[in-house]
Design a protein around this motif. Structure first.
Motif, PDB file in Angstrom:
ATOM      1  N   ARG A   1      59.917 153.264  39.723  1.00 20.52           N
ATOM      2  CA  ARG A   1      60.860 154.205  39.963  1.00 20.52           C
ATOM      3  C   ARG A   1      61.845 154.321  41.769  1.00 20.52           C
ATOM      4  O   ARG A   1      62.843 154.101  41.374  1.00 20.52           O
ATOM      5  CB  ARG A   1      60.426 155.456  39.781  1.00 20.52           C
ATOM      6  N   ARG A   2      61.182 153.839  42.739  1.00 19.91           N
ATOM      7  CA  ARG A   2      62.172 154.476  43.746  1.00 19.91           C
ATOM      8  C   ARG A   2      63.191 153.248  43.729  1.00 19.91           C
ATOM      9  O   ARG A   2      64.360 153.193  44.712  1.00 19.91           O
ATOM     10  CB  ARG A   2      61.295 154.329  44.557  1.00 19.91           C
ATOM     11  N   ASP A   3      62.117 151.592  43.306  1.00 22.82           N
ATOM     12  CA  ASP A   3      62.754 150.134  43.468  1.00 22.82           C
ATOM     13  C   ASP A   3      64.526 151.384  42.697  1.00 22.82           C
ATOM     14  O   ASP A   3      65.392 150.020  43.351  1.00 22.82           O
ATOM     15  CB  ASP A   3      62.402 149.390  43.232  1.00 22.82           C
ATOM     16  N   ASP A   4      64.114 150.729  41.010  1.00 18.03           N
ATOM     17  CA  ASP A   4      65.167 151.208  40.639  1.00 18.03           C
ATOM     18  C   ASP A   4      66.691 151.779  41.123  1.00 18.03           C
ATOM     19  O   ASP A   4      67.437 152.238  41.277  1.00 18.03           O
ATOM     20  CB  ASP A   4      65.346 152.144  39.481  1.00 18.03           C
ATOM     21  N   GLU A   5      66.005 153.066  42.302  1.00 16.72           N
ATOM     22  CA  GLU A   5      66.815 154.058  42.123  1.00 16.72           C
ATOM     23  C   GLU A   5      67.768 153.280  44.008  1.00 16.72           C
ATOM     24  O   GLU A   5      68.670 153.960  43.788  1.00 16.72           O
ATOM     25  CB  GLU A   5      65.818 155.269  42.855  1.00 16.72           C
TER      26      GLU A   5
ATOM     27  N   THR B   1      73.103 159.046  57.018  1.00 12.64           N
ATOM     28  CA  THR B   1      71.806 158.451  56.974  1.00 12.64           C
ATOM     29  C   THR B   1      71.179 158.417  55.224  1.00 12.64           C
ATOM     30  O   THR B   1      71.270 159.385  54.564  1.00 12.64           O
ATOM     31  CB  THR B   1      70.244 158.792  57.458  1.00 12.64           C
ATOM     32  N   VAL B   2      71.304 157.666  54.252  1.00 16.06           N
ATOM     33  CA  VAL B   2      70.751 157.912  52.866  1.00 16.06           C
ATOM     34  C   VAL B   2      68.597 157.561  53.372  1.00 16.06           C
ATOM     35  O   VAL B   2      68.427 157.205  53.536  1.00 16.06           O
ATOM     36  CB  VAL B   2      70.820 156.432  52.527  1.00 16.06           C
ATOM     37  N   ALA B   3      69.177 159.285  52.403  1.00 16.80           N
ATOM     38  CA  ALA B   3      67.828 159.308  52.406  1.00 16.80           C
ATOM     39  C   ALA B   3      67.459 159.153  50.561  1.00 16.80           C
ATOM     40  O   ALA B   3      68.172 160.446  49.518  1.00 16.80           O
ATOM     41  CB  ALA B   3      67.622 161.325  52.546  1.00 16.80           C
ATOM     42  N   VAL B   4      66.301 158.942  49.720  1.00 13.82           N
ATOM     43  CA  VAL B   4      66.387 159.375  48.591  1.00 13.82           C
ATOM     44  C   VAL B   4      64.762 160.441  49.547  1.00 13.82           C
ATOM     45  O   VAL B   4      64.080 159.318  49.176  1.00 13.82           O
ATOM     46  CB  VAL B   4      65.981 158.335  48.605  1.00 13.82           C
ATOM     47  N   PRO B   5      65.063 161.123  48.086  1.00 19.22           N
ATOM     48  CA  PRO B   5      64.401 162.323  47.635  1.00 19.22           C
ATOM     49  C   PRO B   5      62.788 161.647  46.910  1.00 19.22           C
ATOM     50  O   PRO B   5      62.997 161.298  46.094  1.00 19.22           O
ATOM     51  CB  PRO B   5      65.103 163.379  46.380  1.00 19.22           C
TER      52      PRO B   5
END
Length: 382
Positions: free
Chosen positions: A36-40, A95-99
């Motif tokens: 899921r995180r990889d796809d995002e 900074t790019v932050a993925v929640p």
């Protein structure tokens, strides 16, 4: 003969089957979270490379564009908020932050809604086309910008405005809005390449965290402790009780107040009045009773394989405690036999921490660690 059930399989085969089911379930949960995180991350990388607006995108909007200004994105539903008290915001960064967890539809304390309308991101500014007027935040005049980590609120400070203001967004659109605003700000200072490089680094780092399929458990690996309900934890508790009961009985044995053996004395009848007087043996004085000091019991060995204080940690043969030391980033596979692990424990990517409800998590150092367990309490060390 080995103990078998109606199907003919021994307890070792049943143990191996349970272990394989548990390992596969844990692995699938970890792989789902990783994918899921990889796809995002890859979606954001593609968006950062193709995020370009046009002047035609602003057609029909009550907004006059200046020279070389293009509309990048428009969000039809947004609310204007203002901070009641003066606050100093951190300088804007790239900074790019993925929640790690979805945002909650909440408004921070001290923030009030003053208007609502359409939010428009252009190549030069952020604009709110509200019912009471228009509010502009030019990128070149922004001195502070922050995103609420748990709520869909973005606050902005500019040079020509004393009061801090910002936008309250729908929770499902807040993450995209923040990322596209970061891209627009990066374009204004000619730093789009820095954002792309950051995303490439995040993707490469995430590739190293891909979970491996667990090894298959075989019947030969089964231990006799598997026959006991509760496994090694029950054996450890039973061993502790076996050590404590004799010690308690020893300490509860009352000591002799006289310090010697009890002597029985037979009664002698008084001599007859007509007979000769009986010869009496002189009484020998008895020494005063002395009190023997109570011997202190020797310290009992602990049932744990480790010695020394644990600072509140449960007994375990792994050497894990709460006393401070080296963080545990790769815990032993049997850690959940001795600690109460959170659901999806092996999906965590960090170091071992204890949550405030007593469970342990492998998400230490990550945003949202122990979010569903009242937050992080302390670090598990070795």
């Amino acid at each position: 003969m080995a103990k078998t059930d109606s199907t003919g399989s021994t307890w070792r085969y049943r143990w191996a089957q349970r272990q394989n089911v548990r390992r596969i379930s844990t692995y699938r949960g970890a792989e789902t979270a990783w994918r899921r995180r990889d796809d995002e991350l890859r979606r954001l990388r593609a968006l950062a490379a193709d995020f370009h607006g046009s002047a035609a995108a602003g057609a029909g909007l009550p907004l006059e564009l200046v020279d070389d200004e293009v509309v990048l994105w428009a969000l039809p539903a947004a609310q204007l908020v203002e901070v009641r008290h003066t606050a100093v915001l951190p300088a804007p960064d790239l900074t790019v932050a993925v929640p790690a967890a979805p945002l909650r539809p909440r408004r921070p304390d001290g923030v009030r809604v003053t208007d609502a309308g359409m939010a428009v991101i252009t190549s030069r500014r952020l604009v709110l086309l509200g019912g009471r007027g228009r509010r502009d935040w030019a990128y070149g005049r922004i001195t502070g910008l922050t995103h609420d980590p748990v709520g869909p609120v973005t606050l902005i400070q500019v040079l020509d405005r004393r009061r801090t203001s910002g936008l309250l967004l729908p929770t499902d659109a807040a993450a995209d809005f923040r990322f596209k605003l970061t891209l627009a700000f990066a374009d204004s200072i000619e730093q789009r390449a820095a954002v792309l490089a950051q995303l490439d680094e995040l993707i490469a780092e995430h590739d190293q965290l891909k979970p491996f399929r667990p090894a298959v458990a075989t019947p030969a690996q089964a231990r006799l402790s598997a026959l006991v309900p509760g496994g090694r934890r029950s054996i450890a508790v039973a061993a502790a009780v076996a050590l404590l009961v004799p010690a308690a009985l020893f300490e509860s044995n009352p000591s002799d107040p006289t310090g010697g053996a009890v002597v029985a004395v037979a009664a002698t009848p008084a001599p007859a009045a007509s007979g000769p007087p009986a010869l009496l043996r002189p009484a020998v004085p008895r020494p005063a009773p002395t009190t023997t000091p109570k011997r202190k019991p020797s310290p009992r060995p602990s049932s744990s394989a480790t010695s020394g204080p644990r600072c509140g940690a449960p007994e375990n043969p792994l050497g894990y405690d709460f006393c401070g030391g080296t963080r545990v980033r790769r815990p032993a596979v049997e850690v959940c036999d001795w600690f109460d692990c959170v659901p999806q424990f092996w999906a965590g990517r960090g170091y071992l921490v204890q949550c405030r409800d007593g469970s342990v998590s492998l998400a230490g150092g990550r945003a949202g660690a122990c979010a569903d367990h009242r937050g992080v309490r302390r670090t598990v060390t070795k």
